[in-house]
Design a protein around this motif. Structure first.
Motif, PDB file in Angstrom:
ATOM      1  N   ILE A   3       0.977  -1.148   0.046  1.00 32.13           N
ATOM      2  CA  ILE A   3      -0.024   0.052  -0.079  1.00 32.13           C
ATOM      3  C   ILE A   3       0.921   1.276   0.148  1.00 32.13           C
ATOM      4  N   ASN A   4       0.610   2.172  -0.861  1.00 34.81           N
ATOM      5  CA  ASN A   4       1.422   3.369  -0.867  1.00 34.81           C
ATOM      6  C   ASN A   4       0.611   4.409  -0.041  1.00 34.81           C
ATOM      7  N   TYR A   5       1.381   4.666   1.127  1.00 34.49           N
ATOM      8  CA  TYR A   5       0.637   5.552   2.084  1.00 34.49           C
ATOM      9  C   TYR A   5       0.599   7.159   1.664  1.00 34.49           C
ATOM     10  N   GLU A   6       1.531   7.218   0.867  1.00 29.34           N
ATOM     11  CA  GLU A   6       1.639   8.728   0.209  1.00 29.34           C
ATOM     12  C   GLU A   6       0.501   9.110  -0.652  1.00 29.34           C
ATOM     13  N   ILE A   7      -0.063   8.187  -1.321  1.00 24.42           N
ATOM     14  CA  ILE A   7      -1.074   8.355  -2.161  1.00 24.42           C
ATOM     15  C   ILE A   7      -2.278   8.489  -1.298  1.00 24.42           C
ATOM     16  N   ILE A   8      -2.422   7.636  -0.639  1.00 21.70           N
ATOM     17  CA  ILE A   8      -3.853   7.735   0.407  1.00 21.70           C
ATOM     18  C   ILE A   8      -3.673   9.036   1.248  1.00 21.70           C
ATOM     19  N   LEU A   9      -2.640   9.249   1.726  1.00 25.16           N
ATOM     20  CA  LEU A   9      -2.576  10.617   2.341  1.00 25.16           C
ATOM     21  C   LEU A   9      -2.778  11.769   1.644  1.00 25.16           C
ATOM     22  N   PHE A  10      -2.464  11.649   0.472  1.00 22.52           N
ATOM     23  CA  PHE A  10      -2.673  12.765  -0.515  1.00 22.52           C
ATOM     24  C   PHE A  10      -4.165  12.948  -0.984  1.00 22.52           C
ATOM     25  N   LEU A  11      -4.988  11.852  -1.098  1.00 22.68           N
ATOM     26  CA  LEU A  11      -6.320  11.552  -1.386  1.00 22.68           C
ATOM     27  C   LEU A  11      -6.856  12.204  -0.164  1.00 22.68           C
ATOM     28  N   VAL A  12      -6.672  11.716   1.058  1.00 26.98           N
ATOM     29  CA  VAL A  12      -7.270  12.485   2.436  1.00 26.98           C
ATOM     30  C   VAL A  12      -7.214  13.840   2.543  1.00 26.98           C
ATOM     31  N   TYR A  13      -5.888  14.430   1.992  1.00 30.74           N
ATOM     32  CA  TYR A  13      -5.966  15.876   1.935  1.00 30.74           C
ATOM     33  C   TYR A  13      -6.640  16.471   0.896  1.00 30.74           C
ATOM     34  N   LEU A  14      -6.990  15.739  -0.046  1.00 33.20           N
ATOM     35  CA  LEU A  14      -7.774  16.367  -1.175  1.00 33.20           C
ATOM     36  C   LEU A  14      -9.465  16.514  -0.508  1.00 33.20           C
ATOM     37  N   LYS A  15      -9.831  15.381   0.120  1.00 31.92           N
ATOM     38  CA  LYS A  15     -10.946  15.198   0.718  1.00 31.92           C
ATOM     39  C   LYS A  15     -11.183  16.441   1.883  1.00 31.92           C
ATOM     40  N   LEU A  16     -10.037  16.433   2.554  1.00 34.49           N
ATOM     41  CA  LEU A  16     -10.285  17.416   3.651  1.00 34.49           C
ATOM     42  C   LEU A  16     -10.494  19.006   3.137  1.00 34.49           C
ATOM     43  N   MET A  17      -9.578  19.193   1.961  1.00 29.25           N
ATOM     44  CA  MET A  17      -9.924  20.416   1.367  1.00 29.25           C
ATOM     45  C   MET A  17     -11.094  20.840   0.991  1.00 29.25           C
ATOM     46  N   SER A  18     -11.730  19.631   0.311  1.00 28.85           N
ATOM     47  CA  SER A  18     -13.047  19.789  -0.222  1.00 28.85           C
ATOM     48  C   SER A  18     -14.361  19.978   0.879  1.00 28.85           C
ATOM     49  N   VAL A  19     -13.737  19.580   2.010  1.00 25.93           N
ATOM     50  CA  VAL A  19     -14.807  19.741   3.103  1.00 25.93           C
ATOM     51  C   VAL A  19     -14.523  20.945   3.705  1.00 25.93           C
ATOM     52  N   ILE A  20     -13.458  21.695   3.851  1.00 25.11           N
ATOM     53  CA  ILE A  20     -12.777  22.939   4.245  1.00 25.11           C
ATOM     54  C   ILE A  20     -13.644  24.042   3.317  1.00 25.11           C
ATOM     55  N   LEU A  21     -13.262  23.836   2.032  1.00 28.93           N
ATOM     56  CA  LEU A  21     -13.869  24.724   1.190  1.00 28.93           C
ATOM     57  C   LEU A  21     -15.318  25.163   1.313  1.00 28.93           C
ATOM     58  N   GLY A  22     -15.932  24.072   1.822  1.00 30.45           N
ATOM     59  CA  GLY A  22     -17.529  24.306   2.136  1.00 30.45           C
ATOM     60  C   GLY A  22     -17.821  25.074   3.546  1.00 30.45           C
ATOM     61  N   LYS A  23     -16.908  25.231   4.291  1.00 34.98           N
ATOM     62  CA  LYS A  23     -17.363  25.843   5.599  1.00 34.98           C
ATOM     63  C   LYS A  23     -17.227  27.492   5.631  1.00 34.98           C
ATOM     64  N   LYS A  24     -18.038  27.962   6.213  1.00 35.11           N
ATOM     65  CA  LYS A  24     -18.353  29.231   6.272  1.00 35.11           C
ATOM     66  C   LYS A  24     -16.998  30.200   6.792  1.00 35.11           C
ATOM     67  N   GLU A  25     -16.498  29.176   8.097  1.00 38.16           N
ATOM     68  CA  GLU A  25     -15.238  29.965   8.826  1.00 38.16           C
ATOM     69  C   GLU A  25     -14.288  30.117   8.020  1.00 38.16           C
ATOM     70  N   PHE A  26     -13.869  29.097   6.958  1.00 35.83           N
ATOM     71  CA  PHE A  26     -12.696  29.182   6.263  1.00 35.83           C
ATOM     72  C   PHE A  26     -12.932  29.981   5.158  1.00 35.83           C
ATOM     73  N   GLU A  27     -13.985  30.134   4.721  1.00 38.79           N
ATOM     74  CA  GLU A  27     -14.451  31.146   3.576  1.00 38.79           C
ATOM     75  C   GLU A  27     -13.561  32.775   3.525  1.00 38.79           C
ATOM     76  N   ARG A  28     -13.631  33.183   4.986  1.00 34.93           N
ATOM     77  CA  ARG A  28     -12.930  34.290   5.008  1.00 34.93           C
ATOM     78  C   ARG A  28     -11.433  34.213   5.246  1.00 34.93           C
ATOM     79  N   ILE A  29     -10.851  33.171   5.362  1.00 35.50           N
ATOM     80  CA  ILE A  29      -9.285  33.136   5.189  1.00 35.50           C
ATOM     81  C   ILE A  29      -9.120  33.071   3.899  1.00 35.50           C
ATOM     82  N   PHE A  30      -9.713  32.177   2.905  1.00 37.84           N
ATOM     83  CA  PHE A  30      -9.611  32.235   1.532  1.00 37.84           C
ATOM     84  C   PHE A  30      -9.728  33.520   0.741  1.00 37.84           C
ATOM     85  N   GLN A  31     -10.631  34.399   1.155  1.00 35.14           N
ATOM     86  CA  GLN A  31     -11.075  35.456   0.850  1.00 35.14           C
ATOM     87  C   GLN A  31      -9.732  36.797   1.156  1.00 35.14           C
ATOM     88  N   ILE A  32      -9.312  36.463   2.260  1.00 37.56           N
ATOM     89  CA  ILE A  32      -8.140  37.316   2.858  1.00 37.56           C
ATOM     90  C   ILE A  32      -6.965  37.006   1.981  1.00 37.56           C
TER      91      ILE A  32
END
Length: 160
Positions: A3-32
């Motif tokens: 099992i290549n853990y780096e690829i799994i970790l990369f996919l988990v980070y992508l999923k985490l970013m998709s979850v974060i992008l939908g949150k209102k609290e993080f939207e201000r950080i991205f706007q800044i």
């Protein structure tokens, strides 16, 4: 099958970013970050020029030291100093006084001046975005109130 853990970790980070992008609290950080992008790019360019100047100065002042024997090694050492890693093997052996002053000046400029500029840039954009969000919130509340009044007026006219 390995099992290549780096690829799994990369996919988990992508999923985490998709979850974060939908949150209102993080939207201000991205706007800044979007609003401050130009100023941060200009500041990063200024820091790069500063690091190149310090690496050339180090190459000129400490050329008998192995760490500053070439432009590339000098750039690597100054970049390492900027990241907080002092990995010089012989600079302070050859130049104890001037090497210490060089490192101190570099540390003061990077940590106390340039990083504070980044904080000030982000803080100013945070205040601007916050004021803009408050103004938009007021406009939204006024619009909702106006629409309710309009609907109430229409409803009363329809009843009459």
């Amino acid at each position: 099958m390995e099992i290549n853990y780096e690829i799994i970790l990369f996919l988990v980070y992508l999923k985490l970013m998709s979850v974060i992008l939908g949150k209102k609290e993080f939207e201000r950080i991205f706007q800044i970050m979007r609003a401050a992008a130009t100023e941060l790019k200009n500041h990063a360019l200024f820091i790069l020029i500063y690091i190149l100047a310090f690496s050339r100065a180090g190459c000129y002042l400490f050329n008998e030291s192995l760490d500053f024997s070439s432009s590339l090694r000098s750039f690597q050492m100054v970049l390492g100093f900027s990241a907080g890693m002092y990995t010089s093997t012989d600079m302070l052996d050859f130049h104890s006084y001037s090497g210490s002053i060089f490192l101190f000046c570099h540390y003061v400029c990077i940590c106390l001046i340039f990083l504070n500029f980044v904080a000030v840039i982000l803080e100013s954009f945070y205040k601007d975005i916050g004021a803009h969000a408050k103004q938009n919130n007021k406009i939204t509340k006024m619009s909702v109130k106006k629409m309710r009044t309009l609907f109430a007026t229409i409803k009363s006219e329809l009843k009459a």
